[in-house]
Design an enzyme around this catalytic site. Sequence first.
Site, mmCIF file in Angstrom:
data_model
loop_
_atom_site.group_PDB
_atom_site.id
_atom_site.type_symbol
_atom_site.label_atom_id
_atom_site.label_comp_id
_atom_site.label_asym_id
_atom_site.label_seq_id
_atom_site.Cartn_x
_atom_site.Cartn_y
_atom_site.Cartn_z
ATOM 1 N N LYS A 76 -9.078 -10.963 0.532
ATOM 2 C CA LYS A 76 -11.318 -10.845 0.348
ATOM 3 C C LYS A 76 -11.223 -12.432 -0.593
ATOM 4 O O LYS A 76 -9.947 -12.690 -1.742
ATOM 5 C CB LYS A 76 -11.748 -10.342 -0.362
ATOM 6 C CG LYS A 76 -11.278 -9.771 -1.929
ATOM 7 C CD LYS A 76 -12.076 -8.959 -3.007
ATOM 8 C CE LYS A 76 -11.688 -9.376 -4.327
ATOM 9 N NZ LYS A 76 -12.526 -8.250 -5.229
ATOM 10 N N LYS A 126 -11.629 -14.897 -7.419
ATOM 11 C CA LYS A 126 -11.727 -15.756 -8.162
ATOM 12 C C LYS A 126 -10.678 -15.849 -8.901
ATOM 13 O O LYS A 126 -10.201 -17.036 -9.313
ATOM 14 C CB LYS A 126 -12.947 -15.961 -9.728
ATOM 15 C CG LYS A 126 -13.153 -14.331 -9.916
ATOM 16 C CD LYS A 126 -14.871 -14.039 -10.774
ATOM 17 C CE LYS A 126 -15.260 -12.330 -10.924
ATOM 18 N NZ LYS A 126 -15.892 -12.776 -10.184
ATOM 19 N N LYS A 147 -4.449 -4.673 -10.885
ATOM 20 C CA LYS A 147 -4.670 -5.847 -11.465
ATOM 21 C C LYS A 147 -3.713 -5.720 -12.713
ATOM 22 O O LYS A 147 -3.329 -6.401 -12.857
ATOM 23 C CB LYS A 147 -6.497 -6.027 -12.715
ATOM 24 C CG LYS A 147 -6.926 -6.853 -11.648
ATOM 25 C CD LYS A 147 -8.430 -7.129 -12.038
ATOM 26 C CE LYS A 147 -9.499 -7.396 -10.997
ATOM 27 N NZ LYS A 147 -11.030 -7.379 -11.669
HETATM 28 P P1 TYM Z 1 -17.889 -9.038 -9.139
HETATM 29 O O1 TYM Z 1 -18.695 -9.946 -10.528
HETATM 30 O O2 TYM Z 1 -15.938 -9.722 -9.405
HETATM 31 O O3 TYM Z 1 -18.341 -9.750 -8.374
HETATM 32 C C1 TYM Z 1 -19.658 -9.716 -8.283
HETATM 33 C C2 TYM Z 1 -20.395 -9.061 -6.953
HETATM 34 O O4 TYM Z 1 -19.716 -10.277 -6.040
HETATM 35 C C3 TYM Z 1 -19.108 -9.318 -4.566
HETATM 36 N N1 TYM Z 1 -17.801 -9.612 -4.055
HETATM 37 C C4 TYM Z 1 -17.908 -10.145 -2.761
HETATM 38 N N2 TYM Z 1 -18.898 -9.443 -1.888
HETATM 39 C C5 TYM Z 1 -18.535 -10.366 -0.678
HETATM 40 N N3 TYM Z 1 -16.958 -10.978 0.032
HETATM 41 C C6 TYM Z 1 -16.037 -11.334 -1.187
HETATM 42 N N4 TYM Z 1 -14.859 -12.264 -1.421
HETATM 43 C C7 TYM Z 1 -16.890 -10.934 -2.218
HETATM 44 N N5 TYM Z 1 -16.355 -11.076 -4.003
HETATM 45 C C8 TYM Z 1 -16.813 -10.246 -5.049
HETATM 46 C C9 TYM Z 1 -19.373 -7.951 -5.509
HETATM 47 O O5 TYM Z 1 -18.769 -6.592 -4.250
HETATM 48 C C10 TYM Z 1 -20.342 -7.561 -6.392
HETATM 49 O O6 TYM Z 1 -20.973 -6.615 -5.273
HETATM 50 N N6 TYM Z 1 -17.429 -4.622 -11.216
HETATM 51 C C11 TYM Z 1 -18.730 -5.496 -10.943
HETATM 52 C C12 TYM Z 1 -19.792 -5.832 -11.646
HETATM 53 C C13 TYM Z 1 -20.333 -4.151 -12.104
HETATM 54 C C14 TYM Z 1 -21.266 -4.216 -11.266
HETATM 55 C C15 TYM Z 1 -21.870 -3.181 -12.399
HETATM 56 C C16 TYM Z 1 -21.688 -4.104 -9.957
HETATM 57 C C17 TYM Z 1 -21.077 -4.537 -13.349
HETATM 58 N N7 TYM Z 1 -21.834 -3.240 -13.397
HETATM 59 C C18 TYM Z 1 -23.010 -2.617 -11.974
HETATM 60 C C19 TYM Z 1 -23.018 -3.272 -9.467
HETATM 61 C C20 TYM Z 1 -23.277 -2.179 -10.764
HETATM 62 C C21 TYM Z 1 -17.764 -6.680 -10.318
HETATM 63 O O7 TYM Z 1 -16.341 -6.877 -10.384
HETATM 64 O O8 TYM Z 1 -18.463 -8.296 -10.131
#
Ligand code: TYM
Length: 337
Positions: A199, A202, A116
């Site tokens: 992948k 968004k 990023k």
């Molecule tokens: P975020 O909001 O980007 O994504 C939420 C969840 O969706 C999964 N994900 C995917 N899984 C499969 N294929 C894809 N293309 C794909 N895109 C997104 C992500 O792996 C995620 O599980 N950093 C985390 C948010 C977070 C978090 C936490 C997660 C903050 N604190 C504590 C677990 C525990 C994130 O970016 O999620």
Amino acid sequence: MNSSRKRVLSGIQPTADSFHLGNYLGAVKQWVALQETHDAFFCVVDLHALTVETEPKLFRNRTLLAAAQLIALGLDPVRCTLFIQSHVHEHNQLAWVMECLTGFGEASRMTQFKDKSQKSGSDRTVVGLFTYPILQAADILLYQPQYVPVGEDQRQHIELTRDLSQRFNSRYGETFVLPEAYIIKGSAKVNDLQEPTSKMSKTSDSAAGVIDIMDAPEINAKKIKSSVTDAEREIRFDEKNKAGISNLLTIYASLTGKSISESEADFAGKGYGDFKSGVAEVVTDYFAPVRKRTLELLEDEAGLLKLLKTGSEKAEAVASQTLTKVYDAMGVVPRGK
Ligand code: TYM
């Protein structure tokens, strides 16, 4: 809450007007199942989403929309603890402690930060993006979960969390459990429909490759029908040579509950056009009621906030205990009574 159950915690960012199919299949679908068998904590990580500058009204709406979507997708605020991260102040407090335990080089090696920040350049990269995984570690460690159900892209952040947990324990005495990533193999990575080797995200360059669950059925059907495939005719799972078809098979199998080979069999002898229509139908039928329920929940904002308040109270009870333990272990003087 049944205390003999193992605990899970996960979070999702409210950074868009809809969750996409990757969020659902990679994470939220597992959360819905885990609330039946585990002591489950799930949060809308609004503080993480502040790393992306967003107009305040939009930010507010997206946070509520994220919570409503989670409930509409099947999270039951009675069966799990569902809350908004910023409502539990201990997240920021433990994050500071974890920042003091994290090496600068260690944080610099996080691939999501590297990707990023390379894209935006160092002047436009905020420090919050750098410390993002450390706040994530705090989110997790506050609740002492055995498992963290996430998609494949989060593996490195969970590794950092494990390192910090062990580092704290060896410096200050046994305080944290060592959480494990809980990653479902088949759907851990849903790919972009236009670029099926990257992948679904968004921040993708083209919206045409991303299925937003809140979009109208016609829009999503069109995206699936225009997805990139290959020059062959056979509907066969082969990620290396047939990334587009394999991605669609993964989506179809995950939403119908069928195996990949059963899914291939459903389309044996059929062409790509029929296959895409079949996948489109499954996707649109699956999410139509979710969209409707989300909009209904948003109409009663006070009711939604009440559900989330109950969740944050349950979360806070656990988080404050952990933080007290952490401060005590470190010799932070408690306020006199
Ligand atoms: P975020 O909001 O980007 O994504 C939420 C969840 O969706 C999964 N994900 C995917 N899984 C499969 N294929 C894809 N293309 C794909 N895109 C997104 C992500 O792996 C995620 O599980 N950093 C985390 C948010 C977070 C978090 C936490 C997660 C903050 N604190 C504590 C677990 C525990 C994130 O970016 O999620």
